[in-house]
Scaffold this active site. Structure first.
Site, PDB file in Angstrom:
ATOM      1  CG  HIS A   1       6.629   6.107  -4.507  1.00 10.74           C
ATOM      2  ND1 HIS A   1       7.962   5.867  -4.308  1.00 10.74           N
ATOM      3  CD2 HIS A   1       6.576   6.924  -5.615  1.00 10.74           C
ATOM      4  CE1 HIS A   1       8.679   6.477  -5.255  1.00 10.74           C
ATOM      5  NE2 HIS A   1       7.858   7.138  -6.059  1.00 10.74           N
TER       6      HIS A   1
ATOM      7  CG  HIS B   1      12.388  -1.857  -3.231  1.00 15.30           C
ATOM      8  ND1 HIS B   1      12.619  -1.904  -4.580  1.00 15.30           N
ATOM      9  CD2 HIS B   1      12.367  -0.560  -2.878  1.00 15.30           C
ATOM     10  CE1 HIS B   1      12.742  -0.662  -5.020  1.00 15.30           C
ATOM     11  NE2 HIS B   1      12.588   0.169  -4.026  1.00 15.30           N
TER      12      HIS B   1
ATOM     13  CG  ASP C   1      10.369   5.181   2.312  1.00 11.47           C
ATOM     14  OD1 ASP C   1      10.784   6.341   2.167  1.00 11.47           O
ATOM     15  OD2 ASP C   1       9.872   4.513   1.398  1.00 11.47           O
TER      16      ASP C   1
HETATM   17  C1  LIG Z   1       7.016  -1.764  -1.802  1.00 11.26           C
HETATM   18  C2  LIG Z   1       6.005  -2.853  -2.063  1.00 11.26           C
HETATM   19  C3  LIG Z   1       4.713  -2.239  -2.634  1.00 11.26           C
HETATM   20  C4  LIG Z   1       6.610  -3.756  -3.134  1.00 11.26           C
HETATM   21  O1  LIG Z   1       5.900  -4.863  -3.133  1.00 11.26           O
HETATM   22  P1  LIG Z   1       5.590  -5.830  -4.355  1.00 11.26           P
HETATM   23  O2  LIG Z   1       6.749  -6.049  -5.223  1.00 11.26           O
HETATM   24  O3  LIG Z   1       4.374  -5.324  -5.019  1.00 11.26           O
HETATM   25  O4  LIG Z   1       5.385  -7.128  -3.545  1.00 11.26           O
HETATM   26  P2  LIG Z   1       4.014  -7.682  -3.045  1.00 11.26           P
HETATM   27  O5  LIG Z   1       3.170  -6.598  -2.446  1.00 11.26           O
HETATM   28  O6  LIG Z   1       3.432  -8.453  -4.176  1.00 11.26           O
HETATM   29  O7  LIG Z   1       4.496  -8.630  -1.867  1.00 11.26           O
HETATM   30  C5  LIG Z   1       5.102  -9.899  -2.058  1.00 11.26           C
HETATM   31  C6  LIG Z   1       4.950 -10.654  -0.736  1.00 11.26           C
HETATM   32  O8  LIG Z   1       5.669  -9.991   0.286  1.00 11.26           O
HETATM   33  C7  LIG Z   1       4.773  -9.513   1.278  1.00 11.26           C
HETATM   34  N1  LIG Z   1       5.172  -8.173   1.642  1.00 11.26           N
HETATM   35  C8  LIG Z   1       5.735  -7.247   0.834  1.00 11.26           C
HETATM   36  N2  LIG Z   1       5.973  -6.131   1.521  1.00 11.26           N
HETATM   37  C9  LIG Z   1       5.558  -6.373   2.785  1.00 11.26           C
HETATM   38  C10 LIG Z   1       5.564  -5.595   3.948  1.00 11.26           C
HETATM   39  N3  LIG Z   1       6.026  -4.367   3.935  1.00 11.26           N
HETATM   40  N4  LIG Z   1       5.060  -6.147   5.070  1.00 11.26           N
HETATM   41  C11 LIG Z   1       4.604  -7.404   5.100  1.00 11.26           C
HETATM   42  N5  LIG Z   1       4.577  -8.190   4.013  1.00 11.26           N
HETATM   43  C12 LIG Z   1       5.051  -7.671   2.873  1.00 11.26           C
HETATM   44  C13 LIG Z   1       3.400  -9.508   0.631  1.00 11.26           C
HETATM   45  O9  LIG Z   1       2.377  -9.606   1.577  1.00 11.26           O
HETATM   46  C14 LIG Z   1       3.521 -10.719  -0.225  1.00 11.26           C
HETATM   47  O10 LIG Z   1       3.417 -11.855   0.571  1.00 11.26           O
HETATM   48  P3  LIG Z   1       2.621 -13.154   0.084  1.00 11.26           P
HETATM   49  O11 LIG Z   1       3.365 -13.628  -1.134  1.00 11.26           O
HETATM   50  O12 LIG Z   1       2.704 -14.067   1.245  1.00 11.26           O
HETATM   51  O13 LIG Z   1       1.240 -12.678  -0.240  1.00 11.26           O
HETATM   52  C15 LIG Z   1       5.691  -3.641  -0.771  1.00 11.26           C
HETATM   53  O14 LIG Z   1       6.846  -4.280  -0.298  1.00 11.26           O
HETATM   54  C16 LIG Z   1       5.082  -2.772   0.294  1.00 11.26           C
HETATM   55  O15 LIG Z   1       3.885  -2.496   0.253  1.00 11.26           O
HETATM   56  N6  LIG Z   1       5.904  -2.289   1.268  1.00 11.26           N
HETATM   57  C17 LIG Z   1       5.424  -1.414   2.304  1.00 11.26           C
HETATM   58  C18 LIG Z   1       5.370   0.022   1.803  1.00 11.26           C
HETATM   59  C19 LIG Z   1       6.747   0.616   1.617  1.00 11.26           C
HETATM   60  O16 LIG Z   1       7.606   0.526   2.481  1.00 11.26           O
HETATM   61  N7  LIG Z   1       6.921   1.287   0.481  1.00 11.26           N
HETATM   62  C20 LIG Z   1       8.169   1.976   0.172  1.00 11.26           C
HETATM   63  C21 LIG Z   1       8.955   1.260  -0.851  1.00 11.26           C
HETATM   64  S1  LIG Z   1      10.556   1.990  -1.068  1.00 11.26           S
END
Ligand SMILES: CC(C)(COP(=O)(O)OP(=O)(O)OC[C@H]1O[C@@H](n2cnc3c(N)ncnc32)[C@H](O)[C@@H]1OP(=O)(O)O)[C@@H](O)C(=O)NCCC(=O)NCCS
Length: 371
Positions: free
Chosen positions: A218, A257, A308
């Site tokens: 987050h 996201h 971010d």
């Molecule tokens: C924000 C977040 C938790 C949302 O993710 P989510 O909806 O839960 O999506 P998932 O984690 O299930 O990811 C879906 C796919 O995208 C990939 N992915 C998502 N965010 C990624 C990232 N930042 N870097 C690399 N791969 C990413 C996952 O590995 C997954 O790939 P796969 O299907 O090959 O396994 C995730 O994008 C993330 O962890 N981002 C980095 C942290 C961040 O910037 N947070 C601030 C959000 S405003």
């Protein structure tokens, strides 16, 4: 029983505060597109969230006065920050210091609309004073008294740096705060609403929200982005870094996201700010590296930068310590949290989802010596 892991796609409440459309890449604050909102000051958007419309000049002056009247925090809170263990995570410090405010806020246990609004204004004002004190103490400097002639953003920067900043610096922070004020039922806002749905007090709810925002999935992502850029160090290292991270299935902070499946509409503004600041300080390295990372993440994973990502290089060019980026996010999001708390209490239903039990059943007790 259908398990909605991570509550994906679940609608738990109605809200008039903000709308996030992940397909179209839209963010609306109380009817206004984020591109319109980006023209407003922090105080104007604060009024919009608390009172439902953009203020007239006298209404704005009145809110400004009320915010300023709360700017000083009790010396006990500042002295707690000064005596906290060196190296304590700034968001952990913020969480505890904001929790202490319940001893000093007027009518904190009163959830009537008037008391909630006054406490929301106090919390919005005082979280900035606390955040600035955390920054000062982290750099081994004494906290600075607020300047009641300055805007919220300019005063935060004044209290952090111990000197007034020019209008370009304060305007950048002001707009960055505006862009971070609210974002639907994100994890920290949802936490605040869950907590206050028990009819507890506003401080308990925002403390839970701060704890939630701290996490790297987050708000903690903005600090992680800058740490990553510093670790990468040079433009030519960007591609090998991304390749290695992808091979190790590591997430790159600042990308992806849960809701946006297209460009995060806040990132566009922050990207422009990052580029402008790079040029202003004569060092576009962090912006250029960020752009390269952005292009690679799109090519390799079709993932977009989120709020971010470019806030990190913007704040860095402004001379802000990366360890404090999430604290600044909290300074902005306090407006969203408190507005959601007020909205939740206006038509409350205890948040109490169910879980599917998948453990064993029918086990029999045996004495401790026979286990
Ligand atoms: C924000 C977040 C938790 C949302 O993710 P989510 O909806 O839960 O999506 P998932 O984690 O299930 O990811 C879906 C796919 O995208 C990939 N992915 C998502 N965010 C990624 C990232 N930042 N870097 C690399 N791969 C990413 C996952 O590995 C997954 O790939 P796969 O299907 O090959 O396994 C995730 O994008 C993330 O962890 N981002 C980095 C942290 C961040 O910037 N947070 C601030 C959000 S405003």
């Amino acid at each position: 029983m259908i398990v909605a892991k991570g509550l994906d796609g679940i609608v738990v409440e109605k809200t008039v505060l903000s709308r996030v459309d992940g397909q179209q890449g839209l963010l609306i604050y109380r009817g206004y597109h984020i591109d319109e909102i980006a023209k407003c000051t922090f105080e104007e958007v604060c009024y919009l969230f608390l009172f439902g419309k953009l203020p007239t000049a006298p209404e704005l002056a009145n809110l400004d006065q009320r915010l300023k009247s709360h700017r000083r925090v009790d010396p006990q809170v500042l002295s707690f920050i000064q005596q906290a263990p060196a190296g304590e995570e700034p968001m952990a410090l913020l969480r505890t210091a904001v929790s202490m405010l319940s001893g000093y806020l007027p009518r904190v246990e009163d959830n009537s609309p008037d008391a909630l609004t006054e406490n929301a204004i106090a919390l919005i004002s005082q979280v900035a004073t606390i955040a600035a004190a955390i920054s000062r103490v982290k750099h081994k400097q004494a906290p600075v008294d607020p300047d009641l002639t300055l805007s919220h953003a300019a005063n935060y920067l004044f209290m952090s740096r111990g000197e007034r900043v020019n209008d370009v610096v304060s305007k950048t922070l002001d707009t960055a705060l505006v862009l971070h004020i609210d974002h639907g039922f994100n994890a920290s806002t949802f936490s605040a609403r869950v907590v206050v749905s028990t009819l507890t007090d506003i401080v308990s709810a925002v403390v839970a929200a701060i704890g939630s925002l701290k996490g790297p999935l987050h708000g903690g992502a903005n600090t992680a982005v800058m740490q990553m850029l510093l670790e990468i160090g040079e433009l030519e290292n960007v591609e090998p870094y991304v390749n290695e991270a992808m091979a190790a299935k590591q997430k790159i902070p600042g990308f992806g996201h849960r809701v946006y499946k297209t460009f995060d509409p806040r990132a566009k503004h922050l990207k422009a700010m990052s580029e402008a600041w790079g040029k202003r300080v004569g060092n576009v390295k962090w912006f250029t590296m960020s752009e390269k990372l952005e292009a690679l993440m799109w090519d390799k994973k079709q993932l977009n930068a989120n709020v971010d990502f470019y806030s990190a290089s913007t704040y860095y060019a402004m001379g802000i310590d990366p360890a404090l980026y999430t604290v600044i996010f909290a300074v902005a999001r306090m407006v969203g949290w408190t507005s959601h708390i007020i909205e939740q209490l206006a038509d409350n239903r205890l948040m109490r989802p169910e879980s599917e039990y998948v453990g064993p059943e029918g086990l029999k007790w045996v004495g401790i010596t026979d286990r």
